[in-house]
Scaffold this active site. Structure first.
Site, PDB file in Angstrom:
ATOM      1  CB  SER A  69      -0.906   0.010   1.230  1.00 14.49           C
ATOM      2  OG  SER A  69      -0.144   0.139   2.414  1.00 14.49           O
ATOM      3  CB  THR A 210      -2.164   4.901   3.525  1.00 16.71           C
ATOM      4  OG1 THR A 210      -2.886   4.831   2.318  1.00 16.71           O
ATOM      5  CG2 THR A 210      -1.654   6.318   3.730  1.00 16.71           C
ATOM      6  CB  THR A 228      -0.784   6.271   0.216  1.00 13.90           C
ATOM      7  OG1 THR A 228      -1.620   5.150  -0.059  1.00 13.90           O
ATOM      8  CG2 THR A 228      -1.233   7.415  -0.675  1.00 13.90           C
ATOM      9  NE  ARG A 238      -8.403   7.699  -5.255  1.00 15.93           N
ATOM     10  CZ  ARG A 238      -7.921   7.394  -4.058  1.00 15.93           C
ATOM     11  NH1 ARG A 238      -6.645   7.205  -3.906  1.00 15.93           N
ATOM     12  NH2 ARG A 238      -8.715   7.275  -3.022  1.00 15.93           N
ATOM     13  CB  THR A 261      -4.759   5.014   6.669  1.00 14.99           C
ATOM     14  OG1 THR A 261      -5.338   4.423   7.831  1.00 14.99           O
ATOM     15  CG2 THR A 261      -3.356   5.489   6.999  1.00 14.99           C
ATOM     16  N   GLY A 262      -7.189   4.963   4.768  1.00 17.64           N
ATOM     17  CA  GLY A 262      -8.501   4.432   4.397  1.00 17.64           C
ATOM     18  C   GLY A 262      -9.045   5.190   3.192  1.00 17.64           C
TER      19      GLY A 262
END
Ligand code: ASP
Length: 364
Positions: A69, A210, A228, A238, A261-262
């Site tokens: 990640s 991340t 990340t 993106r 994060t997420g």
């Protein structure tokens, strides 16, 4: 020449700051931050700058091909190209730097720091960020490992139109999901079943990852960084929350620091890291501050848990006095048929790094 009064003034300020932090040196990070926190604390204890410390910490993950990640070995975009994002803030000088959609350089956090230190800008993206990194002597390299390439290929093979067809496979006669690994074994006979199972899992459940790392030294100085490879299989170009100052990370030396994060799309919509720091400024504890930010995300979905089931998001907060917290939307990660493991974050306040449980908004 420094006057005696000046020295006494600086000494008093330092004593006040140490009283606030209890003289503690602390690093807080996402759950992949055990090594990052340990390195950051080690550097801060040796007198290193807080930003140098957290960046050196996250460089470990950027370098590690097993962390898919972040950095080298990060899962690529839908065209199989690794695109990295990072941002950071240096509390003592109140400065910030960021890069987004950076290709071919495994240390986006180092480039974000250079943007902060060596330019009159805050954010560089894409081709310009790459040229900037190369101007500073960074080597361009292919960041796609064999493992992440395989996961990408499996993802491409898993896509289907309404009739079950996919040009990257034998199409209409493709086997159902439970036979996926066996079918993949035919397509990739030299690859171990373990690796194919990993690739299938990644293809089916594009992971969030991340690393965010926040560092506070005994003088009360504070900095933060987030780095990340972003969302796996994203549309090229993106950009998530990680490189957005105020979303992926935010530091106000008068208050503290926060990071996330997420699923970045949710965080951007509430300027999450900034929200957490502002919440702490107005008196909330780090945990309350993180959960309040989470409630804002939930509100964007009318608090409809069904709609939010498909994503995860986490906040981390470190206040200037050394109080800290981690919080997540859900108590655990969703994987069909498995009890979701409780979400954790990482802390080091001297000695060994440890996991602590994230507070959460919803049980899963
Ligand atoms: N926040 C990152 C992004 O949206 C991804 C992640 O943390 O998994 O790009």
């Amino acid at each position: 020449m420094i006057s005696r009064r000046g020295v006494l003034g600086a000494g008093a300020a330092l004593a006040a700051a140490q009283a606030q932090t209890g003289g503690k040196t602390i690093a807080v990070a996402s759950s992949n931050g055990l090594r990052a926190c340990a390195r950051a604390v080690e550097i801060m204890k040796q007198g290193g700058d807080t930003l140098d410390a957290v960046v050196a910490g996250v460089n470990i993950q950027e370098d590690d091909p097993e962390d898919d990640s972040v950095g080298y070995g990060g899962l690529p975009n839908e065209e199989g190209v690794v695109e990295l994002d990072a941002s950071l803030m240096h509390g003592p000088t109140r400065r910030a730097g960021s890069v987004a959609s950076l290709r071919g350089i495994r240390y986006p956090s180092k480039i974000a720091k250079l943007v902060m230190e060596q330019t009159d800008h805050v954010m560089l993206v894409g081709e310009g960020a790459l040229r900037f990194a190369k101007a500073y002597g960074f080597r361009e390299e292919n960041l796609l490992t064999e493992k992440s390439r395989l996961a990408w290929m499996v993802w491409k093979r898993s896509l289907r139109d309404a009739s079950g067809h996919n040009n990257w496979t034998d199409g209409v006669d493709a086997p159902p999901a439970e036979k996926a690994v066996a079918e993949l074994k035919r397509a990739f006979p030299d690859v171990s079943e373990e690796l194919l199972a990993y690739a299938w899992d990644r293809a089916m459940y594009p992971p969030t990852g991340t690393i965010n790392c926040l560092g506070l030294n005994a003088k009360g100085e504070i900095s933060g960084v987030t780095t990340t490879s972003g969302l796996a299989w994203k549309i090229p170009g993106r950009v998530g929350d990680s490189p957005i100052i105020g979303a992926g990370v935010f530091v106000d030396p008068d208050v503290g620091a926060a990071g996330s994060t997420g699923r970045g799309e949710e965080n951007i919509r509430i300027a999450g890291a900034h929200t957490v720091v502002e919440n702490m400024r107005h008196g909330m504890s780090p945990q309350e501050a993180c959960l309040d930010a989470m409630k804002r995300i939930s509100k964007n979905y009318g608090n409809d848990r069904k709609r939010m089931e498909k994503f995860d998001i986490n906040f981390y907060a470190l206040r200037k006095d050394g109080a800290y917290a981690g919080a997540s939307l859900w108590s655990g990660t969703r994987r069909p048929g498995q009890t979701p493991p409780r979400r954790k974050f990482t802390v080091n306040d001297g000695g060994q790094s440890r996991y602590e449980d994230c507070a959460f908004l919803y049980e899963r």
